[in-house]
Design a protein around this motif. Structure first.
Motif, short mmCIF file in Angstrom:
data_model
loop_
_atom_site.label_atom_id
_atom_site.label_comp_id
_atom_site.label_asym_id
_atom_site.label_seq_id
_atom_site.Cartn_x
_atom_site.Cartn_y
_atom_site.Cartn_z
N UNK A 195 1.03 -1.43 0.23
CA UNK A 195 -0.53 0.31 -0.42
C UNK A 195 1.06 1.48 0.18
N UNK A 196 1.86 1.23 0.55
CA UNK A 196 2.85 2.21 0.91
C UNK A 196 3.40 2.87 -0.26
N UNK A 197 4.13 2.01 -1.53
CA UNK A 197 4.78 1.87 -2.24
C UNK A 197 4.27 2.97 -3.74
N UNK A 198 2.83 2.61 -3.22
CA UNK A 198 2.00 3.74 -4.58
C UNK A 198 2.35 4.70 -4.61
N UNK A 199 2.99 5.35 -3.63
CA UNK A 199 4.11 7.17 -3.56
C UNK A 199 4.61 7.22 -4.02
N UNK A 200 5.66 6.59 -4.59
CA UNK A 200 6.68 6.43 -5.81
C UNK A 200 6.14 7.86 -6.42
N UNK A 201 5.25 7.07 -7.31
CA UNK A 201 4.44 6.92 -8.51
C UNK A 201 4.49 9.10 -8.19
N UNK A 202 4.28 9.56 -7.04
CA UNK A 202 3.70 10.62 -6.75
C UNK A 202 4.35 11.94 -6.27
N UNK A 203 5.63 11.03 -5.56
CA UNK A 203 6.55 11.38 -4.97
C UNK A 203 6.97 12.74 -5.23
N UNK A 204 7.35 13.09 -6.67
CA UNK A 204 7.83 14.44 -7.37
C UNK A 204 6.72 15.45 -7.82
N UNK A 205 5.46 15.05 -7.62
CA UNK A 205 4.09 16.20 -7.91
C UNK A 205 3.60 16.44 -6.92
N UNK A 206 3.25 15.26 -5.33
CA UNK A 206 2.90 15.89 -4.15
C UNK A 206 3.85 15.92 -2.97
N UNK A 207 4.43 15.93 -3.05
CA UNK A 207 5.69 15.28 -2.32
C UNK A 207 5.43 15.44 -0.91
#
Length: 360
Positions: free
Chosen positions: A54-66
């Motif tokens: 569940x945590x891993x998808x945060x990697x996809x938005x880490x630049x636009x929604x840090x």
């Protein structure tokens, strides 16, 4: 200090804005998910694996929604031990190290402050419930904020490069403004004077008026040619413009162009810089190489870089590496490349530059 703190708090997000997602994000996700599952099976921690996935998808938005991704990622990691009673999956912890980097690299000043509170709060919560020792808290702070410092360094480096590019553009605009004044404005002024003279003599001397019209036509043609030349300069050149430099010229010795390797899919910035370096080198050779019989241009490309070599067989005398070489070095340096110029071993002058296939 009174000025630094408000400036940091009001710091906007990094410019230019980051890409939403690149292929490396999907590659990181593709590697992390199987690693999490393997570790969960080896440690018999299936519930922890669900939190990790569940945590891993945060990697996809880490630049636009840090900030949001830091809150979600480290929030889930803080809650997970209380829900599962199992230690965190190490693979997830390694993947989450990219979130502090993205926060400091791309976030605003307010987001960085709020995210720092979240990072420190997560470690403080784990220490308060005796999940980690005090020494581990210190080590965790050093690692997390060390990665954040790296993100800040890359942020300021990108900003410095952007300012350098803006400075180069400003110099180009100033040069074009001078050219416009020295050429087009001159022709337009001559046309206005001839038109006034034609109007004054039209009734008494029609032949003079006709002569004035012919001169106006000539000046207009020259002005149009100058403007077309400027448009060609403003247009983003490519590798085809390097090929077009080949052939004889009334301004100096002929140019021989040789292209080796795959040069047709270079990035636009690299292709444009390659042409500018070649154009400057050829112009310098034609102006300053006495008794030269040829100018050789060779472009060699491989999988990672493209190399330019421009040489002539003329006599340059006791010259220093001037003639715009510093500007050429700056152009190459802005893309992460290098440029050197100097006397050739046997005779003439040589310019060599190496650029990455993709601009840095």
């Amino acid at each position: 200090m009174r000025e630094v703190l408000p400036a940091g708090w009001n710091e906007p997000r990094a410019t230019p804005p980051p890409p939403e997602r690149v292929w490396r994000d999907w590659a990181l996700l593709a590697v992390s998910v199987p690693a999490v599952l393997v570790e969960a099976v080896a440690r018999s921690a299936p519930v922890s694996a669900l939190f990790a996935v569940a945590v891993l998808p945060t990697l996809l938005w880490r630049r636009t929604r840090p900030l949001a991704m830091v809150a979600i990622g480290f929030g889930l990691c803080a809650v997970q031990p209380f829900v599962t009673g199992e230690p965190a999956v190490l693979t997830t912890a390694a993947a989450l190290l990219t979130l502090p980097y993205a926060l400091f690299r791309w976030g605003s000043g307010r987001e960085i402050v709020a995210g720092s509170v979240i990072l420190a709060g997560k470690l403080g919560l784990a220490w308060g419930f005796a999940q980690i020792a005090g020494s581990e808290v210190i080590a965790g702070l050093v690692v997390l904020f060390g990665i954040g410092a790296l993100g800040l360094a890359m942020r300021f480096r990108a900003r410095a490069r952007l300012r350098e590019r803006q400075h180069v553009r400003m110099l180009e605009r100033e040069r074009l403004a001078r050219d416009l004044h020295d050429t087009v404005a001159h022709h337009v002024s001559a046309m206005a004077i001839r038109a006034q003279a034609g109007l004054a003599t039209a009734e008494s001397d029609p032949a003079s008026a006709v002569a004035a019209l012919r001169l106006i036509e000539s000046e207009a043609s020259k002005a149009l040619t100058s403007m077309r030349s400027m448009v060609r300069v403003l247009r983003e050149p490519g590798i085809g413009d390097v090929r077009a430099l080949a052939g004889p010229s009334t301004a100096g010795p002929p140019v021989e162009v040789r292209l080796d390797g795959d040069v047709d899919d270079l990035s636009p910035a690299v292709a444009a810089t390659l042409f500018r370096l070649t154009q400057e080198s050829v112009t310098n050779a034609r102006r300053h190489a006495r008794n030269a019989t040829r100018i050789e241009v060779r472009v060699t490309a491989d999988e990672t870089s493209v190399r330019l070599e421009v040489s002539d067989d003329g006599e340059h005398g006791a010259l220093s590496p001037g003639y715009g070489v510093s500007g050429m070095m700056e152009r190459a340096g802005l893309l992460g490349g290098t440029c050197q110029a100097g006397p050739a071993p046997d005779r003439g002058w040589s310019v060599s530059a190496t650029l990455p296939r993709v601009a840095a």
